[in-house]
Design an enzyme around this catalytic site. Structure first.
Site, PDB file in Angstrom:
ATOM      1  N   THR A 146      25.323  -1.305   2.892  1.00 54.34           N
ATOM      2  CA  THR A 146      24.695  -1.756   1.655  1.00 54.34           C
ATOM      3  C   THR A 146      25.697  -2.452   0.727  1.00 54.34           C
ATOM      4  OG1 THR A 146      23.328   0.213   1.820  1.00 54.34           O
ATOM      5  CG2 THR A 146      23.304  -0.955  -0.284  1.00 54.34           C
ATOM      6  N   GLU A 147      25.348  -3.651   0.316  1.00 49.32           N
ATOM      7  CA  GLU A 147      26.150  -4.388  -0.660  1.00 49.32           C
ATOM      8  C   GLU A 147      27.603  -4.566  -0.215  1.00 49.32           C
ATOM      9  OE1 GLU A 147      24.726  -5.732  -3.309  1.00 49.32           O
ATOM     10  OE2 GLU A 147      22.789  -4.700  -3.261  1.00 49.32           O
ATOM     11  N   LEU A 148      27.797  -4.622   1.102  1.00 50.87           N
ATOM     12  CA  LEU A 148      29.131  -4.740   1.694  1.00 50.87           C
ATOM     13  C   LEU A 148      30.086  -3.638   1.220  1.00 50.87           C
ATOM     14  CD1 LEU A 148      30.036  -8.543   2.003  1.00 50.87           C
ATOM     15  CD2 LEU A 148      28.941  -7.028   3.648  1.00 50.87           C
ATOM     16  N   TRP A 300      30.753  -6.167  -2.517  1.00 50.94           N
ATOM     17  CA  TRP A 300      30.743  -7.591  -2.880  1.00 50.94           C
ATOM     18  C   TRP A 300      30.232  -7.805  -4.307  1.00 50.94           C
ATOM     19  CZ3 TRP A 300      26.725 -10.693   0.596  1.00 50.94           C
ATOM     20  CH2 TRP A 300      25.422 -10.265   0.320  1.00 50.94           C
TER      21      TRP A 300
END
Lengths: 402, 431
Positions: A146-148, A300
């Site tokens: 999730t979300e890098l 990220w």
């Protein structure tokens, strides 16, 4: 050969009703804003998912075997396609059938479960994998959290789950002096390959494309390709990771984003040493340059590229702690609907809405926040959570008395 | 200001809450310098408190009154009385005689005039002849209306609506109807159609409607088709039926609810409430805290609550209005007003309307009036948390506190209601 790896994130949360108040606790178990979720999904489908998918299909036909992209579609986004706009799913399936599109694994509920419950994390990755297999007839070997959100542990855990490639943010705190344009390996790993986002080149498209104050505005495919080509000799993989909604939604059609994307493959492929790859092909084409040690979490999001978009203030921390605290109790009900409802509350967006960082990233947060303020988001979330807890308690009480 | 008020009961003759309310309102209005004439069906030989003009319908000598009316009509030319008649604006004395001879009410009246020596019979009960009495009361209303010695008419509940509307017709004065309860409150969904029709007739013919709660207002607008702008809400000072049932709601959580309701600003001491709540929370789980309202300290309070990790027991509602205020009080088991400085503060009175016991700070002006309220210094968080615990764990004490405080406040409460009703009159008369 230098390879471009496009990876697009597709995600839509199940947003909660903005008017779920204290008085609804105990009375109303419908938490989601169906109307808003349907409207937003259909809007984004019309502006982004459908036209961009069709454009990519055209490009893939135009450059057979050459133009390739990859996607990660959260399970909750897929559910909303099933519910509100099945045609979007069909166009994704058409992309899958070309063989030039990879579908990546992630957590089904786009959650921060890796941080709070490994058991739950594992279950969500498995669910997501099944969804990808069901719709796209491929078994993911690449993972992105999730979300890098990434650190050494995420890489090791993913490796144990059988993945051989993982994506992360090419943040300064990960790379130090190194370039993101190579294949790496997480420290202590033997099989795992690490692809790091080139945030400069990614954000040129995702964030700066339509910014008139930017010195490189307007960005043409030709100009962008020349930047890419200039990497020849000093890099191997250029990882362009971005939200899929960049096309048509964050950057509207009238910014020229579609024309840009339509022209880009041709411009890139003009140079004989450049190609497009899917993430799973990177490991077949390159050897990791070195190991990378990432003891701390990176993501990220925002300028900090850390977890502070979702965690750190007391609104976020208290609600996420509580929602994971009840995991055992929820699962003990063995009620698939309740468990699904609980899991949808794990979606990271709920905590993103509670973020109180209002400086440079405030604009982005505001754009993505359906609530008036982080405090509203918090109050609604906790009201819903309190109702869920009470519902479960009543259920087990009834069971005991029955 | 002179007010002609139609009621059905009045102390010492009371069989329901309507009498208490009518009495309280009458006294509240008199204290606010309103000249009040209270009409009721019958005295039943009982003595009434002096200072209130009472007209008993069964003592109104209709023949005398009628002779007066006819003479009056003959004396003046038609233009002065045209506005008196909403149905037929161009009545003359001949027309009136014609009306008198043909109109249903008048035919009955004529019969009565002949048979009962000018006096109509009223029991003032709620017996099987109730509807007949309600219509007869209407005739009295029409006759009294001709007296024309008042500025505005006020009628309490459907029993008096015929009288009120008739008085409006004959006097040309404006009418305020007061809804204490509707047929839906009394009978659920199985409404008596005749009663409903009278209620609706009264509401439609009124110039303004006073509802005793937003809940009632909601029924008036949704069930009787009345425009919301026509309905004002004035809470009665004492009402036995203000708890949950009255609002058709059930308690939504199992735990006791401790309420803070007010602006979330420094002056109101929400931070002391928060800290005391946390002390209670650590010892006792069968309780939830609600902070209702908004203000500049709200974000800070939310953050503090989250830091104290009370999210499963502490709730924020934001600014509440109308029916939600009523619901919130009705759901609560304890009201806390930890004001740092409060000249007076009406909120504790509102809480008491719903039988909610209260804790107030010594630094608030109401502390002087509410002699029996539990009082603490706003800064004394330990004491406050002890008192909260004591009251939520001990229903008997809590009820006693509420009861005694209500006695303390009943006068002030009715004066307040009277003032607000007077304001309604003024707004009606202005138009």
């Amino acid at each position: 050969m230098v390879s471009l790896i496009f990876y697009f994130q597709v995600h839509q949360p199940f947003r909660l009703r903005k008017n779920y108040s204290f008085f609804d606790i105990g009375n109303n178990h419908f938490y989601e804003d169906e109307e808003a979720n349907r409207a937003i999904l259909n809007k984004v489908a019309d502006k982004c998912y459908i036209p961009t998918n069709l454009m990519l299909l055209d490009l893939i036909k135009q450059y057979p075997g050459k133009f390739k992209v990859s996607f990660s579609i959260s399970g909750v986004a897929i559910e909303q396609f099933e519910k509100y706009n099945p045609y979007v799913l069909e166009t994704f399936q058409m992309l899958a059938e070309t063989g030039q599109v990879e579908f990546i694994a992630e957590t089904y509920y786009h959650s921060l479960s890796f941080i709070f419950s490994k058991e739950e994390f594992k279950a969500q990755v498995e669910m997501q994998k099944q969804k990808v297999e069901q719709y796209f007839k491929q078994t993911p070997t690449t993972f992105r959290n999730t979300e890098l959100i990434y650190n050494n542990d995420v890489a090791h855990f993913a490796e144990q789950l059988g993945f051989n490639t993982i994506l992360a943010e090419g943040a300064n705190q990960v790379l130090g002096w190194r370039s993101p344009n190579f294949l790496y390996q997480p420290v202590g790993s033997y099989k795992m390959n690490l692809l790091l986002k080139n945030f400069k080149l990614s954000d040129d498209i995702a964030f700066r494309f339509s910014n008139r104050a930017w010195e490189d505005y307007p960005l043409t495919a030709e100009k962008y390709a020349s930047w890419i080509h200039s990497i020849a000799g000093s890099g191997e993989v250029i990882n362009l990771f971005m939200d899929y909604e960049t096309f048509g939604e964050h950057q509207w059609e009238d910014t020229g984003i579609f024309n840009f994307m339509r022209a880009l493959p041709g411009e890139i492929l003009k140079h004989p040493d450049f190609q497009f790859l899917m993430p799973k092909e990177a490991a077949l084409n390159y050897t990791p340059l070195s190991q990378i040690d990432t003891p701390f979490f990176v993501s990220w999001a925002d300028l900090e590229r850390d977890l502070t978009a979702w965690l750190g203030n007391s609104l976020q921390d208290s609600s996420i702690e509580k929602v994971y605290e009840i995991e055992e109790m929820v699962k003990a009900t063995k009620d698939p609907d309740l468990i699904h409802t609980w899991r949808k509350l794990l979606t990271s967006d709920h905590f993103y809405y509670m973020c109180t960082k209002w400086f440079s990233d405030g604009d982005v947060h505001k754009y993505f926040n359906p609530y008036e303020s982080p405090y509203d988001a918090f109050i609604i979330f906790t009201n819903v959570l309190n109702d869920l807890i009470q519902t479960i308690k009543n259920k087990s009480k009834n069971k005991l008395s029955a | 200001m002179k007010v002609l008020m139609f009621g059905w009961e009045f102390p010492p003759f009371i069989s329901g809450g309507l009498g208490t309310a009518s009495y309280g309102i009458a006294k509240g209005l008199i204290h606010n310098d309103v000249d009040l004439t209270f009409v009721m069906p019958t005295r039943r030989g009982l003595k009434f408190e002096s200072g209130i003009n009472i007209i008993a319908a069964d003592e109104v000598h209709t023949i005398e009154r009628f002779n007066k009316i006819i003479t009056t009509l003959k004396k003046y030319d038609t233009s002065t009385i045209t506005k008196s008649f909403t149905i037929a604006p161009y009545f003359t004395s001949e027309d009136y005689m014609e009306y008198f001879n043909t109109h249903h009410d008048m035919i009955e009246l004529k019969k009565v005039l002949q048979s009962q020596k000018g006096l109509l019979h009223f029991t003032g009960n709620y017996g099987k002849n109730l509807l007949d009495e309600v219509y007869r009361y209407g005739i009295i209303g029409e006759i009294i209306g001709f007296g024309n010695d008042f500025d505005i008419i006020h009628a309490h509940d459907w029993l008096t609506f015929h009288a009120g509307v008739a008085a409006k017709r004959s006097s040309g004065k404006q009418l305020v109807v007061h809804v204490h309860a509707t047929e839906f409150d009394r009978s659920g969904e199985n409404v008596n159609q005749q009663v409903y029709d009278i209620e609706r007739f009264g509401m439609e013919n009124a110039d303004k409607i006073i509802a005793v709660s937003y809940f009632t207002k909601n029924i008036i607008t949704s069930r009787y088709g009345i425009h919301p702008d026509k309905v004002e809400v004035v809470h009665n000072a004492v009402d036995k039926n203000r708890r949950l049932d009255a609002y058709g709601i059930k308690k939504n959580v199992d735990e006791k609810i401790v309420l803070f309701l007010g602006r979330i600003t420094m002056q109101k001491g929400p931070d002391y409430f928060m800290e005391a709540a946390h002390r209670v929370y650590k010892k006792y789980k069968n309780v939830r805290f609600v902070m209702a309202g908004s203000g500049d300290m709200l974000p800070r309070m939310i953050t503090r609550m989250a830091s104290l990790r009370m999210i499963d027991r502490f709730h924020f509602t934001g600014f509440l209005k109308g029916i939600d205020v009523e619901r919130m009080y009705a759901l609560s088991d304890l009201y806390v007003m930890p004001s740092v400085s409060e000249p007076f503060g009406i909120a504790p009175f509102e809480a008491l309307l719903y039988d909610v016991p209260i804790i107030i700070s010594r630094q608030s002006g109401v502390a002087e009036v509410l002699k029996n309220a539990i009082k603490v210094d706003f800064w004394d968080i330990n004491k406050l948390s002890e008192m909260i615990l004591m009251l939520i764990e001990n229903d008997k004490v809590a009820n006693e506190v509420a009861e005694k405080c209500k006695e303390d406040m009943s006068n002030i409460g009715w004066d307040n209601a009277g003032l607000r009703i007077k304001n309604v009159y003024e707004s009606v008369l202005k138009n």
